[in-house]
Design an enzyme around this catalytic site. Structure first.
Site, PDB file in Angstrom:
ATOM      1  N   MET A  27       0.840  -1.190   0.000  1.00 45.04           N
ATOM      2  CA  MET A  27       0.000   0.000   0.000  1.00 45.04           C
ATOM      3  C   MET A  27       0.882   1.250   0.000  1.00 45.04           C
ATOM      4  SD  MET A  27      -3.435  -1.001   2.045  1.00 45.04           S
ATOM      5  CE  MET A  27      -2.824  -0.749   3.689  1.00 45.04           C
ATOM      6  N   TYR A  29       4.103   3.965   0.749  1.00 45.83           N
ATOM      7  CA  TYR A  29       4.797   4.587   1.889  1.00 45.83           C
ATOM      8  C   TYR A  29       5.839   3.595   2.402  1.00 45.83           C
ATOM      9  CZ  TYR A  29       5.484   8.523   4.858  1.00 45.83           C
ATOM     10  OH  TYR A  29       6.031   9.632   5.442  1.00 45.83           O
ATOM     11  N   LEU A  30       6.717   3.234   1.490  1.00 45.02           N
ATOM     12  CA  LEU A  30       7.605   2.079   1.698  1.00 45.02           C
ATOM     13  C   LEU A  30       8.648   2.328   2.778  1.00 45.02           C
ATOM     14  CD1 LEU A  30       8.124   1.213  -2.058  1.00 45.02           C
ATOM     15  CD2 LEU A  30       6.408   0.316  -0.480  1.00 45.02           C
ATOM     16  N   GLN A  32      11.817  -0.118   5.273  1.00 45.63           N
ATOM     17  CA  GLN A  32      12.766  -1.234   5.111  1.00 45.63           C
ATOM     18  C   GLN A  32      12.053  -2.596   5.116  1.00 45.63           C
ATOM     19  OE1 GLN A  32      15.906  -1.378   4.211  1.00 45.63           O
ATOM     20  NE2 GLN A  32      15.820   0.839   3.995  1.00 45.63           N
ATOM     21  N   HIS A  34       9.172  -3.329   3.641  1.00 46.88           N
ATOM     22  CA  HIS A  34       8.776  -3.582   2.238  1.00 46.88           C
ATOM     23  C   HIS A  34      10.014  -3.922   1.401  1.00 46.88           C
ATOM     24  CE1 HIS A  34       5.523  -0.626   3.444  1.00 46.88           C
ATOM     25  NE2 HIS A  34       4.813  -1.633   3.004  1.00 46.88           N
ATOM     26  N   GLN A 145       5.723 -11.281   7.663  1.00 47.11           N
ATOM     27  CA  GLN A 145       5.275 -12.020   8.848  1.00 47.11           C
ATOM     28  C   GLN A 145       4.635 -11.070   9.875  1.00 47.11           C
ATOM     29  OE1 GLN A 145       5.639 -15.460   9.135  1.00 47.11           O
ATOM     30  NE2 GLN A 145       4.405 -15.208  10.999  1.00 47.11           N
ATOM     31  N   ARG A 184       2.402   3.053   9.448  1.00 41.35           N
ATOM     32  CA  ARG A 184       1.628   3.858  10.405  1.00 41.35           C
ATOM     33  C   ARG A 184       2.515   4.531  11.458  1.00 41.35           C
ATOM     34  NH1 ARG A 184      -2.350  -0.219   9.291  1.00 41.35           N
ATOM     35  NH2 ARG A 184      -4.344   0.774   8.786  1.00 41.35           N
TER      36      ARG A 184
HETATM   37  O1  PAF Z   1      -0.164  -5.705   3.662  1.00 40.12           O
HETATM   38  C1  PAF Z   1      -0.606  -4.802   2.905  1.00 40.12           C
HETATM   39  O2  PAF Z   1       0.069  -3.789   2.666  1.00 40.12           O
HETATM   40  C2  PAF Z   1      -1.979  -4.941   2.279  1.00 40.12           C
HETATM   41  O3  PAF Z   1      -2.868  -5.547   3.151  1.00 40.12           O
HETATM   42  C3  PAF Z   1      -1.958  -5.667   0.916  1.00 40.12           C
HETATM   43  C4  PAF Z   1      -1.498  -7.109   1.061  1.00 40.12           C
HETATM   44  C5  PAF Z   1      -1.062  -4.929  -0.043  1.00 40.12           C
HETATM   45  C6  PAF Z   1      -3.389  -5.696   0.322  1.00 40.12           C
HETATM   46  O4  PAF Z   1      -3.890  -4.418   0.158  1.00 40.12           O
END
Ligand code: PAF
Length: 277
Positions: A27, A29-30, A32, A34, A145, A184
């Protein structure tokens, strides 16, 4: 790196990519966490695709959706640097065109914990992930995880619908003081940020108690509650000691289990977990 915003454009770009293809849905707003998913995908596949889509159907509170942090330009820079081949960043109309009316509901594992606290959340997650997997058709898809229940829901979705993709889990990335990385966290004030370390402290305290021989799930929950009670800014939503497979609450811990909790710190609701083996 190519940026695609439509399903048709993405499909055309994917046709030229060497397989196997690794896919990381996000979603945006990356952080570390991600990027560790992206690194895992890049290490195990010939091509890597990342999606950025803040999925409205998985948010209960409209406020939470509106306030979810976004920075697509910075995200694209990070993904290009990480060697991603294609980023898919559709708008809401592309994923949910007018008249969209099909939803995916996973039973069992989606019902407790986050499912109970956030009605409709996993219906939104399962629906968007099913659509993204259909659009991208990756060989492997990567999930953190940190969202352990989401991972369980997606494994069940893929197994039950015989989707031809391997689901890979990547360990939670933490700040040096133990706070699990989350988009968040940026909404925490300095004092709330300091208080937020109580989540990982509570989990570690229960884990230590388990290592010392405690097997009563209720006493392990009590250890977490006590640790949370000592932090005035923490408002616990739930603490859980559940079976790692079914995610049902346990009486006693004799097999693989998941310690998890959800806590509000100021305006932000945070979750964290650790596995007991
Ligand atoms: O984990 C997330 O960022 C979201 O739940 C996902 C898997 C991208 C689905 O919108």
């Amino acid at each position: 790196m190519q940026l695609q915003t439509t399903v048709a454009g993405l499909r055309a770009a994917l046709a030229d990519l060497p397989r196997p293809l690794g896919f990381v849905p996000t979603m945006g707003y990356l952080h570390q966490g991600h990027l560790s998913l992206v690194r895992a995908a890049a290490a195990e596949n010939a091509s890597t695709v990342v999606s950025i889509f803040v999925n409205p159907t998985q948010f209960g509170e409209a406020q939470d959706f509106a306030l979810y942090p976004r920075d697509p330009e910075r995200d694209c820079g990070l993904l290009a640097d990480a060697g991603v081949d294609v980023t898919f960043a559709p708008d809401e109309g592309e994923m949910y065109p007018s008249g969209f009316d099909t939803y995916v509901v996973v039973g069992g594992v989606s019902e407790g914990l986050e499912g109970a606290a956030r009605p409709g959340h996993f219906r939104g997650v399962a629906t968007v992930v099913a659509k993204l997997l259909n659009v991208v058709q990756p060989d492997r898809a990567y999930f953190g995880q940190k969202d352990a229940q989401q991972l369980a829901v997606i494994r069940k979705l893929v197994a039950d619908l015989a989707m031809p993709v391997e689901i890979r889990a990547v360990p939670t990335q933490r700040e040096p003081d133990g706070l699990a990385m989350s988009s968040r966290n940026v909404r925490l004030s300095p004092s709330e940020r300091a208080a937020a370390t109580v989540l990982s402290r509570a989990l570690r305290a229960a884990e230590a108690s388990y290592r010392q021989g405690e097997r009563s799930a209720e006493r392990l929950r009590q250890v977490m509650r006590q640790e949370l009670a000592a932090e005035p800014l923490a408002r616990p939503d739930y603490v859980s000691v559940a079976d790692a497979g079914s995610l049902r609450e346990l009486d006693d811990v004799h097999g693989p289990a998941l310690l998890s909790l959800a806590v509000r710190i100021g305006p932000v609701r945070l979750i964290d977990n650790i596995a007991l083996r």
